[in-house]
Scaffold this active site. Structure first.
Site, PDB file in Angstrom:
ATOM      1  N   HIS A  70       0.848  -1.198   0.000  1.00 20.59           N
ATOM      2  CA  HIS A  70       0.000   0.000   0.000  1.00 20.59           C
ATOM      3  C   HIS A  70       0.875   1.236   0.000  1.00 20.59           C
ATOM      4  O   HIS A  70       2.102   1.145   0.125  1.00 20.59           O
ATOM      5  CB  HIS A  70      -1.010  -0.030   1.143  1.00 20.59           C
ATOM      6  CG  HIS A  70      -0.435   0.072   2.524  1.00 20.59           C
ATOM      7  ND1 HIS A  70       0.416  -0.878   3.047  1.00 20.59           N
ATOM      8  CD2 HIS A  70      -0.609   1.013   3.500  1.00 20.59           C
ATOM      9  CE1 HIS A  70       0.731  -0.528   4.287  1.00 20.59           C
ATOM     10  NE2 HIS A  70       0.138   0.617   4.585  1.00 20.59           N
ATOM     11  N   HIS A 110       1.134   3.965   1.919  1.00 21.72           N
ATOM     12  CA  HIS A 110       1.590   4.739   3.077  1.00 21.72           C
ATOM     13  C   HIS A 110       3.111   4.880   3.032  1.00 21.72           C
ATOM     14  O   HIS A 110       3.827   3.971   2.600  1.00 21.72           O
ATOM     15  CB  HIS A 110       1.155   4.064   4.383  1.00 21.72           C
ATOM     16  CG  HIS A 110      -0.267   4.384   4.767  1.00 21.72           C
ATOM     17  ND1 HIS A 110      -1.033   3.560   5.553  1.00 21.72           N
ATOM     18  CD2 HIS A 110      -1.060   5.448   4.458  1.00 21.72           C
ATOM     19  CE1 HIS A 110      -2.238   4.103   5.718  1.00 21.72           C
ATOM     20  NE2 HIS A 110      -2.282   5.236   5.060  1.00 21.72           N
ATOM     21  N   ASP A 153       5.561   4.738   5.072  1.00 21.62           N
ATOM     22  CA  ASP A 153       6.499   3.791   5.699  1.00 21.62           C
ATOM     23  C   ASP A 153       6.680   2.534   4.856  1.00 21.62           C
ATOM     24  O   ASP A 153       7.483   1.669   5.199  1.00 21.62           O
ATOM     25  CB  ASP A 153       6.073   3.436   7.139  1.00 21.62           C
ATOM     26  CG  ASP A 153       4.663   2.916   7.267  1.00 21.62           C
ATOM     27  OD1 ASP A 153       3.778   3.359   6.504  1.00 21.62           O
ATOM     28  OD2 ASP A 153       4.417   2.052   8.143  1.00 21.62           O
ATOM     29  N   HIS A 154       5.965   2.455   3.732  1.00 19.96           N
ATOM     30  CA  HIS A 154       6.085   1.290   2.841  1.00 19.96           C
ATOM     31  C   HIS A 154       6.649   1.650   1.463  1.00 19.96           C
ATOM     32  O   HIS A 154       7.001   0.751   0.697  1.00 19.96           O
ATOM     33  CB  HIS A 154       4.716   0.613   2.682  1.00 19.96           C
ATOM     34  CG  HIS A 154       4.167   0.111   3.987  1.00 19.96           C
ATOM     35  ND1 HIS A 154       4.104  -1.226   4.308  1.00 19.96           N
ATOM     36  CD2 HIS A 154       3.696   0.785   5.067  1.00 19.96           C
ATOM     37  CE1 HIS A 154       3.608  -1.352   5.537  1.00 19.96           C
ATOM     38  NE2 HIS A 154       3.344  -0.145   6.014  1.00 19.96           N
ATOM     39  N   HIS A 156      -7.738  -1.303   5.484  1.00 16.95           N
ATOM     40  CA  HIS A 156      -6.743  -0.458   6.142  1.00 16.95           C
ATOM     41  C   HIS A 156      -6.994   1.042   5.947  1.00 16.95           C
ATOM     42  O   HIS A 156      -6.091   1.858   6.089  1.00 16.95           O
ATOM     43  CB  HIS A 156      -5.355  -0.844   5.605  1.00 16.95           C
ATOM     44  CG  HIS A 156      -4.227  -0.131   6.290  1.00 16.95           C
ATOM     45  ND1 HIS A 156      -4.092  -0.078   7.663  1.00 16.95           N
ATOM     46  CD2 HIS A 156      -3.155   0.568   5.792  1.00 16.95           C
ATOM     47  CE1 HIS A 156      -3.003   0.623   7.956  1.00 16.95           C
ATOM     48  NE2 HIS A 156      -2.427   1.026   6.852  1.00 16.95           N
ATOM     49  N   ASP A 196      -0.574  -3.654   5.769  1.00 15.64           N
ATOM     50  CA  ASP A 196      -1.242  -3.246   7.013  1.00 15.64           C
ATOM     51  C   ASP A 196      -2.736  -3.522   6.885  1.00 15.64           C
ATOM     52  O   ASP A 196      -3.343  -3.290   5.830  1.00 15.64           O
ATOM     53  CB  ASP A 196      -1.044  -1.742   7.240  1.00 15.64           C
ATOM     54  CG  ASP A 196       0.407  -1.376   7.498  1.00 15.64           C
ATOM     55  OD1 ASP A 196       1.252  -2.274   7.513  1.00 15.64           O
ATOM     56  OD2 ASP A 196       0.662  -0.169   7.671  1.00 15.64           O
ATOM     57  N   HIS A 228       6.175  -4.967  11.631  1.00  9.22           N
ATOM     58  CA  HIS A 228       5.382  -3.743  11.720  1.00  9.22           C
ATOM     59  C   HIS A 228       4.871  -3.539  13.145  1.00  9.22           C
ATOM     60  O   HIS A 228       3.671  -3.413  13.390  1.00  9.22           O
ATOM     61  CB  HIS A 228       4.221  -3.806  10.712  1.00  9.22           C
ATOM     62  CG  HIS A 228       3.640  -2.460  10.358  1.00  9.22           C
ATOM     63  ND1 HIS A 228       2.690  -1.843  11.131  1.00  9.22           N
ATOM     64  CD2 HIS A 228       3.853  -1.627   9.309  1.00  9.22           C
ATOM     65  CE1 HIS A 228       2.346  -0.698  10.564  1.00  9.22           C
ATOM     66  NE2 HIS A 228       3.040  -0.540   9.461  1.00  9.22           N
TER      67      HIS A 228
HETATM   68 ZN   LIG Z   1       2.642   0.816   7.872  1.00 12.86          ZN
HETATM   69 ZN   LIG Z   2      -0.386   1.642   6.462  1.00 11.91          ZN
END
Ligand SMILES: [Zn+2]
Ligand SMILES: [Zn+2]
Length: 306
Positions: free
Chosen positions: A63, A65, A67-68, A141, A211, A269
């Site tokens: 996804h 976001h 942090d990915h 999510h 996530d 995570h």
């Molecule tokens: Zn994340």
């Molecule tokens: Zn996320």
């Protein structure tokens, strides 16, 4: 095969954990690597391994976001100088991944010296890559987040040499034919090769989740898996709080593993509120609560044979 974690923190990096990055090594069947998510500084983490960026030929983004994906543009551009020249790369990800990559490359004036294909994925799709089946399912999510179920092909069972010898077929080059051919003819007699082989060995199944809070499609992805890689942003405390933020709690992961008959759970995570001491303590608490759960809360650079 081998799975290595290069980033295991949720949301923000910590001194101990980078953001989300997972590497799947396909050796010995193939000399290549698949990357799952590309957290910020993932290329720095890769420098601490023996993996060359040019050997990564598939990237799966769960996804969008930060942090990915915030490490993806840098990794793509460095790949040009790390053995990637002329070697095709495919990136799979949710709708928007194409605009994200193309925009960052365009406005930073970056040029790649290898063919890059970007494929936007959708719920329920099945990809076949080098005989490996990858099932894509949408999770829950808040933004589109996907999980990937990776099914490796079955491998042929071993020859039953006792049975061959009993049939008067002595060891030699002819045995190779029993491995490679469906029928083998010897002196006018036709033998069915499968009668002289053990049953095929089922291919391993790995499910890697983006996530998510609990949702029905998780079961499809995790059913009877050998290994699942699943987030547990919350390792304790209030279940409702984790769901409010569309994340999973350790109780959710334990239940999923139990319902689906998962053999091994690799938990990543984790919230940046937990340091390594907290993780060690919470691991004991979780073991006591779920004695049947075969799990590890993974750290950066942990590596597991599959
Ligand atoms: Zn994340
Ligand atoms: Zn996320």
């Amino acid at each position: 095969m081998n799975i290595t974690f290069l980033g295991t923190s949720a949301g923000l990096p910590t001194k101990e954990r980078n953001t989300q990055t997972i590497i799947l090594s396909l050796a010995p069947t193939q000399n290549s690597f698949w990357l799952f998510d590309a957290g910020e500084a993932c290329q720095h983490q890769i420098l601490h391994t023996n993996i060359k960026l040019g050997k990564i030929d598939q990237i799966f983004i769960t996804h969008l976001h930060g942090d990915h994906i915030f490490g993806l543009p840098g990794l793509l551009t460095s790949r040009s100088f790390q053995g990637g020249e002329g070697k095709p790369l495919t990136v799979y990800g949710p709708t928007g991944i194409k605009a994200y990559i193309e925009t960052t490359l365009l406005i930073s004036g970056s040029h790649l010296n290898y063919p890059l294909e970007i494929i936007e994925i959708h719920d329920g799709e099945e990809l076949i890559i080098e005989q490996i089946k990858v099932t894509v399912r949408k999770l829950h999510h808040g933004i589109d987040s996907f999980g990937y179920r990776i099914q490796f092909p079955d491998t042929q069972g071993n020859l039953i040499s006792d049975k061959l010898i009993a049939a008067g077929i002595m060891p030699g080059p002819i045995y190779q034919q029993f491995k490679l051919q469906e029928h083998v003819e010897i002196d006018g007699v036709t033998y069915e090769s499968k009668d002289y082989r053990m049953p095929d060995k089922p291919g391993k199944v790995i499910a890697i989740f983006g996530d998510t809070m609990p949702c029905p499609s998780e079961v499809t992805l995790a059913e009877q898996a050998d290994v699942i890689v699943h987030e547990s942003t919350y390792l304790e405390g209030d279940l409702d709080l984790s769901h409010k933020y569309y994340h999973s709690h350790i109780d959710d992961v334990a239940q999923l593993a139990n319902v689906c008959g998962v053999k091994r759970v690799l938990i990543n995570h984790v919230s940046n509120r937990y340091d390594l001491n907290d993780i060690a303590q919470l691991t004991e608490v979780i073991k006591a609560k779920y004695p049947e759960l075969n799990f590890v809360i993974v750290n950066d650079f942990d590596s597991f044979e599959i």
